[in-house]
Scaffold this motif. Structure first.
Motif, PDB file in Angstrom:
ATOM      1  N   SER A 182     -16.769  -4.919  -3.110  1.00 58.64           N
ATOM      2  CA  SER A 182     -15.590  -5.617  -2.574  1.00 58.64           C
ATOM      3  C   SER A 182     -15.638  -7.115  -2.844  1.00 58.64           C
ATOM      4  CB  SER A 182     -15.476  -5.374  -1.067  1.00 58.64           C
ATOM      5  OG  SER A 182     -15.220  -4.026  -0.805  1.00 58.64           O
ATOM      6  N   SER A 189      -9.607   6.861   2.803  1.00 60.31           N
ATOM      7  CA  SER A 189     -10.060   5.460   2.766  1.00 60.31           C
ATOM      8  C   SER A 189      -8.975   4.438   3.075  1.00 60.31           C
ATOM      9  CB  SER A 189     -10.661   5.146   1.386  1.00 60.31           C
ATOM     10  OG  SER A 189     -11.775   5.977   1.136  1.00 60.31           O
ATOM     11  N   THR A 190      -7.765   4.665   2.531  1.00 55.82           N
ATOM     12  CA  THR A 190      -6.715   3.653   2.665  1.00 55.82           C
ATOM     13  C   THR A 190      -5.895   3.811   3.937  1.00 55.82           C
ATOM     14  OG1 THR A 190      -6.585   3.582   0.246  1.00 55.82           O
ATOM     15  CG2 THR A 190      -4.825   2.507   1.453  1.00 55.82           C
ATOM     16  N   ARG A 221      -7.820  11.967  -6.131  1.00 57.43           N
ATOM     17  CA  ARG A 221      -7.269  10.629  -5.895  1.00 57.43           C
ATOM     18  C   ARG A 221      -6.549  10.563  -4.552  1.00 57.43           C
ATOM     19  NH1 ARG A 221      -3.480   9.527 -10.662  1.00 57.43           N
ATOM     20  NH2 ARG A 221      -3.230   7.482  -9.699  1.00 57.43           N
ATOM     21  N   GLY A 231      -1.854  -2.424  -4.052  1.00 51.83           N
ATOM     22  CA  GLY A 231      -2.932  -1.444  -4.018  1.00 51.83           C
ATOM     23  C   GLY A 231      -4.225  -1.946  -3.431  1.00 51.83           C
ATOM     24  N   PHE A 232      -4.145  -2.955  -2.595  1.00 52.63           N
ATOM     25  CA  PHE A 232      -5.334  -3.559  -1.993  1.00 52.63           C
ATOM     26  C   PHE A 232      -4.964  -4.042  -0.591  1.00 52.63           C
ATOM     27  CE2 PHE A 232      -8.131  -6.995  -0.868  1.00 52.63           C
ATOM     28  CZ  PHE A 232      -9.363  -6.607  -1.366  1.00 52.63           C
ATOM     29  N   ASN A 280     -12.993  -3.442   1.787  1.00 56.77           N
ATOM     30  CA  ASN A 280     -12.106  -4.382   1.084  1.00 56.77           C
ATOM     31  C   ASN A 280     -11.436  -5.321   2.072  1.00 56.77           C
ATOM     32  OD1 ASN A 280     -10.657  -2.331  -1.615  1.00 56.77           O
ATOM     33  ND2 ASN A 280     -12.659  -3.261  -1.414  1.00 56.77           N
ATOM     34  N   LEU A 285       0.819  -1.209   0.000  1.00 56.50           N
ATOM     35  CA  LEU A 285       0.000   0.000   0.000  1.00 56.50           C
ATOM     36  C   LEU A 285       0.854   1.261   0.000  1.00 56.50           C
ATOM     37  CD1 LEU A 285      -2.740  -1.038   2.616  1.00 56.50           C
ATOM     38  CD2 LEU A 285      -2.964  -0.978   0.123  1.00 56.50           C
ATOM     39  N   ARG A 336      -8.099  -1.204  -0.484  1.00 54.80           N
ATOM     40  CA  ARG A 336      -8.177   0.257  -0.609  1.00 54.80           C
ATOM     41  C   ARG A 336      -8.975   0.882   0.533  1.00 54.80           C
ATOM     42  NH1 ARG A 336      -6.809   2.565  -5.506  1.00 54.80           N
ATOM     43  NH2 ARG A 336      -6.283   1.096  -7.160  1.00 54.80           N
ATOM     44  N   ASN A 337      -9.832   0.098   1.170  1.00 52.05           N
ATOM     45  CA  ASN A 337     -10.667   0.644   2.240  1.00 52.05           C
ATOM     46  C   ASN A 337     -11.021  -0.474   3.229  1.00 52.05           C
ATOM     47  OD1 ASN A 337     -12.888  -0.808   1.043  1.00 52.05           O
ATOM     48  ND2 ASN A 337     -13.137   0.891  -0.400  1.00 52.05           N
ATOM     49  N   TYR A 378      -7.369   8.362  -1.144  1.00 45.82           N
ATOM     50  CA  TYR A 378      -6.323   7.548  -0.514  1.00 45.82           C
ATOM     51  C   TYR A 378      -6.209   7.865   0.977  1.00 45.82           C
ATOM     52  CZ  TYR A 378      -1.629   6.485   1.146  1.00 45.82           C
ATOM     53  OH  TYR A 378      -0.581   6.058   1.908  1.00 45.82           O
TER      54      TYR A 378
END
Length: 215
Positions: A82, A166-167, A159, A105-106, A112, A27, A108-109, A163
């Protein structure tokens, strides 16, 4: 009945796969260097690289009913559920001879993350977090020559907002579990990869057990 003839063997096999599968989440914000470092991890440590975005696009390109549904979500600007993303990841993992995965990249939230743990039932060995300040991420995205239509100040801002909102909570969650390997991503590619190698060097070797031993 064919569906329940060997329940114990099936359950044992699934447990075996969960025990022997190694997952590392990768991430970091857009422009943090994940795309540069993942191929180096594959080459150096022999992991299989999975990217949720690539799997979703491949499903769209296949022309399947699932792919059409995914494409419609994207056209409408909606997030793909998801469960769909996780099941594509699960399928790719089940079909691979390699049981060591970096998932790029997973999640993301939080949705997920919960879906992956509930469906795949595998927790990551650790999360490789490429830490980079917002100003540096913005500068990198603007400077890269990929010709992406979304590489402008307004869309970059959106974007990055997604990020950070959420991430980062996902990263904070895993950090509370002691599972985050934080990498200072502001340095050169070579310096960053030295820290990446140190993080992966801490992994235990995968046990090689024959399938007959679990039946």
């Amino acid at each position: 009945m064919a569906t329940s003839e060997f329940p114990t063997q099936k359950e044992g096999s699934e447990a075996f796969l969960q025990e022997t599968t190694v997952v590392v989440f990768v991430l970091g914000g857009p422009g943090s260097g994940k795309g540069t470092q993942c191929p180096k991890i594959v080459e150096h440590f022999g992991f299989r690289h999975l990217c949720a975005g690539d799997l979703l696009q491949a499903e769209i390109d296949s022309g399947s009913e699932n792919g059409t549904m995914i494409q419609n979500f994207k056209k409408e600007g909606k997030i793909v559920p998801s469960e769909i993303t996780v099941k594509l990841l699960q399928q790719a993992m089940q079909q691979s001879d390699n049981k060591r995965f970096i998932i790029d990249g997973f999640p993301r939230n939080e949705e997920n993350r919960a879906a992956f743990e509930n469906i795949v039932r595998i927790k990551p060995e650790f999360v490789l977090f490429f830490d980079c300040p917002e100003e540096e991420l913005t500068k990198r995205i603007l400077n890269r020559k990929q010709g992406r239509v979304d590489d402008n100040i307004e869309t970059i801002g959106k974007r990055l907002k997604v990020y950070f909102e959420s991430t980062l909570p996902v990263i904070n969650y895993y950090n509370s579990k002691g599972k985050v390997q934080k990498i200072d991503a502001q340095r050169s590619i070579e310096e960053v990869f030295e820290d990446v190698k140190s993080a992966f060097a801490k992994l235990k070797p995968v046990a090689r057990v024959g399938i007959n031993e679990i039946m």
